[in-house]
Design a protein around this motif. Structure first.
Motif, PDB file in Angstrom:
ATOM      1  N   GLY A  64       0.824  -1.197   0.000  1.00 59.50           N
ATOM      2  CA  GLY A  64       0.000   0.000   0.000  1.00 59.50           C
ATOM      3  C   GLY A  64       0.860   1.249   0.000  1.00 59.50           C
ATOM      4  N   HIS A  72      -3.860  -1.044  -1.285  1.00 63.86           N
ATOM      5  CA  HIS A  72      -4.455  -0.268  -0.188  1.00 63.86           C
ATOM      6  C   HIS A  72      -3.700   1.051  -0.015  1.00 63.86           C
ATOM      7  CE1 HIS A  72      -1.252  -2.603   1.860  1.00 63.86           C
ATOM      8  NE2 HIS A  72      -1.220  -1.634   2.760  1.00 63.86           N
ATOM      9  N   TYR A  97      -8.670  -0.613  -1.443  1.00 69.01           N
ATOM     10  CA  TYR A  97      -8.876  -0.445   0.000  1.00 69.01           C
ATOM     11  C   TYR A  97      -8.286   0.874   0.508  1.00 69.01           C
ATOM     12  CZ  TYR A  97     -10.621  -5.153   1.031  1.00 69.01           C
ATOM     13  OH  TYR A  97     -11.392  -6.275   1.109  1.00 69.01           O
ATOM     14  N   THR A 132     -12.941  -1.000   2.701  1.00 70.43           N
ATOM     15  CA  THR A 132     -12.133  -0.601   3.855  1.00 70.43           C
ATOM     16  C   THR A 132     -12.137  -1.723   4.884  1.00 70.43           C
ATOM     17  OG1 THR A 132     -11.739   1.160   5.481  1.00 70.43           O
ATOM     18  CG2 THR A 132     -14.033   0.493   5.133  1.00 70.43           C
ATOM     19  N   TYR A 138      -4.638  -7.645   1.839  1.00 70.73           N
ATOM     20  CA  TYR A 138      -5.590  -7.017   0.927  1.00 70.73           C
ATOM     21  C   TYR A 138      -5.480  -7.544  -0.506  1.00 70.73           C
ATOM     22  CZ  TYR A 138      -6.507  -3.787   4.761  1.00 70.73           C
ATOM     23  OH  TYR A 138      -6.872  -3.252   5.974  1.00 70.73           O
TER      24      TYR A 138
END
Length: 279
Positions: free
Chosen positions: A60, A123, A151, A201, A275
């Motif tokens: 992320g 994410h 996300y 989320t 994720y």
């Protein structure tokens, strides 16, 4: 759906010690996810040396506008040397200013695009939880949708208390508790934004109330406070690898390889994942 547990290391790319913690946690533990600092001093080593060794790691963007050097010219966010110099309150107060938001967006885009050059992104979150500020969250959600980042982190954490009384005497605890109460409040608004943008989320965050005091016992009680049968829980840690010093971040590094904690996660009915796997 099921119960999913994501152990996420923030500050990946900040230093060689943070990078080493990720590598060790991935290879020898159950660290599944990282948030990468585009302006970190060890960014190049993170993407060139560590990521190739961790092919199943979820990556992320850890948006950062509170420390280090900016990637763009954004004088409302930095000093004359392009070093970020604002705190949470400063960003909260200025989050509705048009020119301020324009510079934020420019910097956020630069950070996202830098990470995107080296890795797929599943994410997005931020250093010091800056993106929890509702107006900034709206901007981040808009960018997440544009860049197809599924996300966006939200920060709702169930309030709980561990039996170890000394932790409540720590000067960090009352500050953390106030922080969690605030984050829980703004998360209600931010989850509306998630729905409006068609994003995903985490349902719960873990590790905020006892930030700076996190250990296996605290992590266990945090999980026990969550009673939902279908949810995504993100445990937020800042692991740091060192044989010379011992602090909260080196303790959080040991959590990535704590088999007792791993067993607790499994016994609570959670699947350890990331994720990338639950998009």
């Amino acid at each position: 759906m099921g119960k999913f547990f994501v152990l996420n290391a923030d500050d990946f790319g900040l230093s060689k010690e943070h990078n080493k913690a990720v590598l060790e946690g991935y290879n020898n533990g159950f660290l599944t996810s990282v948030s990468l600092l585009a302006n970190g001093d060890a960014f190049s080593a993170a993407v060139n040396d560590i990521l190739p060794e961790c092919p199943n790691l979820s990556v992320g963007v850890h948006l950062n506008i509170t420390c280090g050097k900016s990637l763009t010219n954004c004088n409302l966010l930095t000093n004359q040397n392009r070093l970020f110099n604002g705190g949470f309150l400063y960003f909260f107060i200025n989050s509705t200013r048009k020119e301020f938001v324009k510079q934020l967006e420019k910097e956020f885009r630069a950070q996202i695009e830098k990470v995107k050059q080296y890795s797929s992104i599943d994410h997005i979150d931020s250093h010091d939880h800056i993106h929890s500020i509702p107006e900034i969250f709206k901007l981040v959600a808009k960018l997440a949708k544009e860049y197809q980042i599924p996300y966006v982190r939200t920060h709702y954490e169930e309030i709980y208390f561990v039996p170890e009384f000394c932790k409540h005497l720590n000067f960090k605890f009352p500050f953390n508790l106030i922080k969690v109460l605030f984050l829980n409040l703004v998360t209600k608004e931010n989850k509306k934004t998630i729905q409006e943008q068609g994003l995903k989320t985490n349902d719960y965050a873990s590790g905020l109330e006892y930030a700076g005091m996190l250990d296996a016992e605290v992590a266990e009680f945090g999980l026990k406070a969550i009673t939902d049968d279908n949810c995504v829980v993100e445990a937020i840690i800042n692991p740091y690898y060192s044989n010379l010093i011992k602090n909260s971040q080196t303790t959080e590094f040991t959590l990535t390889q704590d088999r007792k904690l791993e067993d607790t996660v499994n016994r609570q009915g959670f699947e350890i994942t990331n994720y990338k796997k639950i998009i």
